[in-house]
Design an enzyme around this catalytic site. Sequence first.
Site, PDB file in Angstrom:
ATOM      1  N   PRO A  56       0.791  -1.241   0.000  1.00  0.00           N
ATOM      2  CA  PRO A  56       0.000   0.000   0.000  1.00  0.00           C
ATOM      3  C   PRO A  56       0.817   1.282   0.000  1.00  0.00           C
ATOM      4  CG  PRO A  56       0.056  -0.939   2.200  1.00  0.00           C
ATOM      5  CD  PRO A  56       0.748  -1.926   1.307  1.00  0.00           C
ATOM      6  N   LYS A  57       2.129   1.194  -0.132  1.00  0.00           N
ATOM      7  CA  LYS A  57       2.931   2.419  -0.124  1.00  0.00           C
ATOM      8  C   LYS A  57       2.658   3.272  -1.349  1.00  0.00           C
ATOM      9  CE  LYS A  57       7.142   0.472  -2.222  1.00  0.00           C
ATOM     10  NZ  LYS A  57       7.191   1.378  -3.380  1.00  0.00           N
ATOM     11  N   ASP A  58       2.176   2.650  -2.442  1.00  0.00           N
ATOM     12  CA  ASP A  58       1.868   3.398  -3.665  1.00  0.00           C
ATOM     13  C   ASP A  58       0.394   3.250  -4.003  1.00  0.00           C
ATOM     14  OD1 ASP A  58       4.564   4.212  -4.183  1.00  0.00           O
ATOM     15  OD2 ASP A  58       4.986   2.190  -4.931  1.00  0.00           O
TER      16      ASP A  58
END
Length: 331
Positions: free
Chosen positions: A228-230
């Site tokens: 979920p970092k991007d």
Amino acid sequence: MKNRSYEYDVALSFAGENRAYVEKVANSLNKKGIKVFYDLFEEANLWGKNLYEYLSEIYQSKARYTVLFVSSFYNKKLWTNHERVSMQARAFQESREYILPARFDDTEIPGILKTIGYINLENRTPEELAILIENKLKKDQTFFRNRWSKLSTMINPKPFIFTLKIINEKEEFIKHAKVVLMANNSTYLEGFTDENGLAHFVIRTRKLYTVLVAHSDYPAVVFHNVNPKDDIEVTIEKSENTGSLIINKSGQIPGLTGKVEPAISTDDRLSIYADNIAIEGGKNQPYNMDLDESVTLEDKEGNIISLIFRFFQGRIALIDYYKKSTVRQFS
């Protein structure tokens, strides 16, 4: 060796003639978050390498276990026998089981004694074998310690926003789509897309997620191992008379009266119960089935819907449904 970390949880060794079955096992393991060495997953990595040396290293030192798919074809292949020799060199060095035989038939494989415990594949589905492999790994305490260590390093002290955008093939925003982020430990986050096709999630613990998307006008969408970092954008296309939904514990299928409730049966298969709904013409309930297998339901009004379960974990199910017809019976 007991504190060692491995690049792969399990490597699969098989003859090409058995690929159709083994590929389903590999895909099932991958969905479970298990690191699996399967050649087609590694095409880019294998490109240009000295395969003789590289595969020796994989089967001798880089995997926690190797599943050897025994068949009459296996004995006749040059590469499978090269893999086998590498496995046996590793097994000779260790005082624990490393080679896990799974038999399509009774073919004798050099160095694999008939007294070694094996799994008979005659009436066992790829998903059932994948579950057995998962259970084998769960008994390995080093596997658990390594997995916990990796999860611990992903904890992020500062919450952040993860956004998912959903559009159709015409680049139109899709609103009111349900989105679920499912972690490997079966905890989940859920939400809906807004007028701009956006679903926002507050992420407090950095993990990899399986992303589930459902909408009454579109087929189901599944993405595995999403970081979920991007933020991500998803494009989905309509399919005639097909919709999808996500249910938690139990739910109602559009077009049917009554509810359905999926569960895991005692033999670890997907099973469904239906309230005042016939399954496959009136089969006994719970009705056992597999993911991606079509099943027909009919309610008391004669409405007929075809369902396909695309994902099931914990109590969350992602379902495609297709309205077949309406049958009216009069006395």
